[in-house]
Design an enzyme around this catalytic site. Structure first.
Site, PDB file in Angstrom:
ATOM      1  CE1 TYR A  21      -4.413 -12.583  11.169  1.00 50.78           C
ATOM      2  CE2 TYR A  21      -2.853 -14.243  11.158  1.00 50.78           C
ATOM      3  CZ  TYR A  21      -3.512 -12.867  11.085  1.00 50.78           C
ATOM      4  OH  TYR A  21      -2.492 -11.790  10.990  1.00 50.78           O
ATOM      5  NE  ARG A  60      -1.932  -1.792   3.449  1.00 50.34           N
ATOM      6  CZ  ARG A  60      -3.031  -2.506   4.706  1.00 50.34           C
ATOM      7  NH1 ARG A  60      -3.866  -2.248   5.051  1.00 50.34           N
ATOM      8  NH2 ARG A  60      -1.627  -2.540   5.806  1.00 50.34           N
TER       9      ARG A  60
HETATM   10  O1  1CP Z   1      -5.526  -3.801   1.213  1.00 51.13           O
HETATM   11  C1  1CP Z   1      -4.555  -4.331   0.888  1.00 51.13           C
HETATM   12  O2  1CP Z   1      -4.027  -4.007   0.013  1.00 51.13           O
HETATM   13  C2  1CP Z   1      -4.137  -5.972   1.629  1.00 51.13           C
HETATM   14  C3  1CP Z   1      -2.945  -5.179   2.404  1.00 51.13           C
HETATM   15  C4  1CP Z   1      -2.276  -6.556   2.446  1.00 51.13           C
HETATM   16  C5  1CP Z   1      -1.142  -6.790   1.633  1.00 51.13           C
HETATM   17  C6  1CP Z   1      -0.837  -5.910   0.672  1.00 51.13           C
HETATM   18  C7  1CP Z   1      -2.824  -8.160   2.883  1.00 51.13           C
HETATM   19  C8  1CP Z   1      -3.521  -8.169   3.680  1.00 51.13           C
HETATM   20  N1  1CP Z   1      -1.858  -8.805   2.635  1.00 51.13           N
HETATM   21  C9  1CP Z   1      -1.192  -8.071   1.285  1.00 51.13           C
HETATM   22  C10 1CP Z   1       0.358  -9.042   0.109  1.00 51.13           C
HETATM   23  C11 1CP Z   1       1.129 -10.354   2.074  1.00 51.13           C
HETATM   24  N2  1CP Z   1       0.640 -10.358   3.133  1.00 51.13           N
HETATM   25  C12 1CP Z   1       2.434 -10.560   1.188  1.00 51.13           C
HETATM   26  C13 1CP Z   1       3.151  -9.638  -0.384  1.00 51.13           C
HETATM   27  C14 1CP Z   1       4.004 -10.062  -0.489  1.00 51.13           C
HETATM   28  C15 1CP Z   1       5.089  -8.956   0.351  1.00 51.13           C
HETATM   29  O3  1CP Z   1       5.327  -9.012   1.667  1.00 51.13           O
HETATM   30  O4  1CP Z   1       5.264  -7.398  -0.679  1.00 51.13           O
HETATM   31  C16 1CP Z   1       3.421 -10.696   2.380  1.00 51.13           C
HETATM   32  C17 1CP Z   1       3.831 -11.672   2.207  1.00 51.13           C
HETATM   33  C18 1CP Z   1       1.519 -11.001   3.651  1.00 51.13           C
HETATM   34  C19 1CP Z   1       2.042 -12.138   4.184  1.00 51.13           C
HETATM   35  C20 1CP Z   1       1.163 -11.523   5.570  1.00 51.13           C
HETATM   36  N3  1CP Z   1       0.096 -12.079   5.122  1.00 51.13           N
HETATM   37  C21 1CP Z   1       1.637 -12.047   6.797  1.00 51.13           C
HETATM   38  C22 1CP Z   1       2.809 -11.927   7.146  1.00 51.13           C
HETATM   39  C23 1CP Z   1       3.767 -10.843   7.727  1.00 51.13           C
HETATM   40  C24 1CP Z   1       4.197 -10.010   8.117  1.00 51.13           C
HETATM   41  O5  1CP Z   1       3.990  -9.066   7.622  1.00 51.13           O
HETATM   42  O6  1CP Z   1       3.824 -10.391   9.349  1.00 51.13           O
HETATM   43  C25 1CP Z   1       0.451 -11.725   8.090  1.00 51.13           C
HETATM   44  C26 1CP Z   1       0.564 -11.799   9.439  1.00 51.13           C
HETATM   45  C27 1CP Z   1      -0.474 -11.172   6.920  1.00 51.13           C
HETATM   46  C28 1CP Z   1      -1.747 -11.310   7.471  1.00 51.13           C
HETATM   47  C29 1CP Z   1      -2.777 -10.297   6.663  1.00 51.13           C
HETATM   48  N4  1CP Z   1      -3.161 -10.011   5.072  1.00 51.13           N
HETATM   49  C30 1CP Z   1      -3.025  -9.101   4.921  1.00 51.13           C
HETATM   50  C31 1CP Z   1      -3.592  -7.656   6.542  1.00 51.13           C
HETATM   51  C32 1CP Z   1      -3.902  -6.726   6.111  1.00 51.13           C
HETATM   52  C33 1CP Z   1      -2.854  -8.954   7.287  1.00 51.13           C
HETATM   53  C34 1CP Z   1      -2.744  -8.478   8.935  1.00 51.13           C
HETATM   54  C35 1CP Z   1      -3.634  -8.942   9.993  1.00 51.13           C
HETATM   55  C36 1CP Z   1      -3.076  -8.140  11.074  1.00 51.13           C
HETATM   56  O7  1CP Z   1      -2.543  -7.423  11.505  1.00 51.13           O
HETATM   57  O8  1CP Z   1      -3.611  -9.836  11.956  1.00 51.13           O
END
Ligand code: 1CP
Length: 349
Positions: free
Chosen positions: A154, A27
Site C-alpha cells: 500500500y 459491514r
Molecule cells: O467501510 C468500512 O466500514 C471499512 C471496511 C473496513 C473494515 C471493517 C476496512 C477498510 N478495514 C476494516 C477493519 C479491519 N481491517 C479489521 C477489523 C477487525 C476484524 O477483522 O473484525 C481487520 C483485521 C483488518 C485488516 C486488514 N485491512 C487487512 C488484512 C486482512 C484481510 O482481509 O486480508 C487488509 C488487507 C486491510 C486493508 C483494508 N482496509 C479496509 C479495506 C477495504 C481494505 C482492503 C483494501 C484492498 O482490498 O486493498
C-alpha cells in the site's frame, strides 16, 4: 483462569475447538453500520476507542464467536508514519504520496515515535480488556498487524492493486530500497505489537494478505523473514502470548518446506488444502482455518465444509476460521450458522 482460545493456540487439548472469523467485525452487521454512521466514517471509528471497542464486541454477542479481534486497520501504521491515509468511498484506502525513493522513506516517522502515536489503538484495547474481564467469561482478545510486505504494497502503490507492478518493479530493479522500507516497517510493527500486548491483548495475528504476489522462491527474502523477525522479538519478551501467522496464498511455499519460525499457529488460507497443511505443518504448528468465505452464502455448503474440516483435523491442534475475511453481503444468519456448526461438531455445550 486460562482461556480456551489461548490454550488452543498453544496446542493444549481443549474441551472444544474454538471458532472466530477474519473480518468478523464489519459491514455484514447492520449494528456495525450504525456505529460507523454515528462515528462519521471508517477512520473516525478507528480513532474513537469507545466505538471501536463496541464494534469489536458485536460479533461475540451477535454471531457467538469464541474470540474477539480488536477493531482497527492494518493501515494505521503507515498513516502514523506520516503517509496520510484516507478512505475514498467505494474505492478503498488511498495514500496521497506513495513511496518512490529513499528520500521519500527518509521523510517518514520511524519506530518508537510512530508506535507512540497509535494511542487510540492502545486505549481501545484497555477498554476491551476491562469489558471482557468484567464479563467474566473466557473470551480472548486478538490484536493484529499487517506483515511488512503487505503494508509496503500500500505504501508503494498508494492504494490496493491487482498487479503490484510498482512494488515488483522495486523488488527486481531496486531491492535495496524495498528492503529498507521493509526494515523500517518491521521496526514499527515490533514496537506496536509490544504496546498492544502491554495494553492487554491475549493473542497476536500477523496478516500477510498479499503474500501470493511474491514468487515462491522470493517469498522468504521479501516477506516471511521479516514476519519471523517480529515473532522472535515478541517471543523473547512475551513467550506465553501466542502468535498466529496468516500468509494468504502460499501453497508452494508450504509444499516445498519453506515455513519456519518461532510462532504458534499457522493460518491456512482457503486455496490451500487443509490435509496437505496438516501433513506438512501439523506437528509443529496449530492450524487455523480454512473455509472458503463464499461458502457462507449457502448453509448446506457451510455445513459440508465444517464437517470435512473436523474430519481432517479431528478436533486437535485446530482453530476453526474462514480461509480469508467474511464479505459484506453475507447474511448474518449464515455467519451464525457457520459458528454454531463449528461448535456442534466439536461438542461445545
Ligand atoms: O467501510 C468500512 O466500514 C471499512 C471496511 C473496513 C473494515 C471493517 C476496512 C477498510 N478495514 C476494516 C477493519 C479491519 N481491517 C479489521 C477489523 C477487525 C476484524 O477483522 O473484525 C481487520 C483485521 C483488518 C485488516 C486488514 N485491512 C487487512 C488484512 C486482512 C484481510 O482481509 O486480508 C487488509 C488487507 C486491510 C486493508 C483494508 N482496509 C479496509 C479495506 C477495504 C481494505 C482492503 C483494501 C484492498 O482490498 O486493498
Amino acid at each position: 483462569m486460562s482461556k480456551i482460545f489461548v490454550d488452543a493456540c498453544l496446542g493444549k487439548e481443549t474441551e472444544y475447538t474454538p471458532v472466530w472469523m477474519m473480518r468478523q467485525a464489519g459491514r455484514y452487521l447492520p449494528e456495525y453500520m450504525a456505529v460507523r454512521a454515528d462515528a462519521g466514517d471508517f477512520l473516525s471509528l478507528c480513532h474513537a476507542p469507545q466505538k471501536a471497542a463496541s464494534v469489536t464486541i458485536q460479533p461475540l454477542d451477535i454471531v457467538g464467536v469464541d474470540a474477539a479481534i480488536l477493531f482497527t486497520d492494518i493501515l494505521v501504521i503507515p498513516d502514523e508514519m506520516g503517509m496520510d491515509l484516507s478512505f475514498v468511498k467505494g474505492e478503498g484506502p488511498k495514500f496521497s504520496d506513495p513511496l518512490t525513493s529513499q528520500a521519500d522513506l527518509d521523510r517518514l516517522i520511524g519506530g518508537k515515535e510512530a508506535s507512540d502515536k497509535l494511542t487510540y489503538v492502545y486505549d481501545t484495547i484497555k477498554l476491551l480488556r476491562k469489558e471482557l474481564d468484567e464479563r467474566g467469561d473466557e473470551i480472548a482478545l486478538i490484536g493484529f498487524a499487517g506483515a511488512p510486505w503487505t503494508l509496503a504494497t500500500y505504501m508503494i502503490e498508494g492504494q490496493g492493486t491487482k498487479t503490484y507492478n510498482l512494488c515488483k518493479k522495486m523488488m527486481y530493479s531496486n531491492p535495496e530500497l524495498l528492503h529498507n522500507i521493509l526494515r523500517e516497517v518491521t521496526e514499527v510493527v515490533k514496537l506496536y505489537m509490544e504496546r498492544q500486548i502491554e495494553a492487554g491483548i491475549d493473542v497476536v495475528q500477523i496478516f500477510d494478505s498479499w503474500a501470493a504476489a511474491i514468487e515462491p522462491s522470493k517469498y522468504d527474502e521479501f516477506s516471511w523473514k521479516y514476519m519471523v523477525e517480529i515473532c522472535d522479538y515478541l517471543k523473547s519478551k512475551y513467550p506465553n502470548i501466542p502468535i498466529i501467522m496468516f500468509p494468504k496464498g502460499v501453497t508452494p511455499f508450504i509444499e516445498r518446506g519453506g515455513v519456519y519460525g518461532n510462532f504458534d499457529v499457522f493460518g491456512v488460507d482457503w486455496g490451500t488444502s487443509m490435509a496437505m497443511a496438516k501433513d506438512k505443518l501439523g506437528d509443529k504448528y496449530v492450524l487455523q482455518g480454512n473455509m472458503e468465505p463464499c461458502r457462507l452464502y449457502d448453509q448446506k455448503a457451510t455445513t459440508e465444509c465444517v464437517e470435512a474440516l473436523h474430519d481432517i483435523m479431528g478436533g486437535k491442534r485446530h482453530i476453526f476460521n474462514l480461509g480469508h475475511g467474511i464479505l459484506p453481503d453475507v447474511p448474518v444468519e449464515n455467519a451464525k450458522h457457520f459458528v454454531s456448526e463449528c461448535q456442534r461438531v466439536s461438542g461445545k455445550k
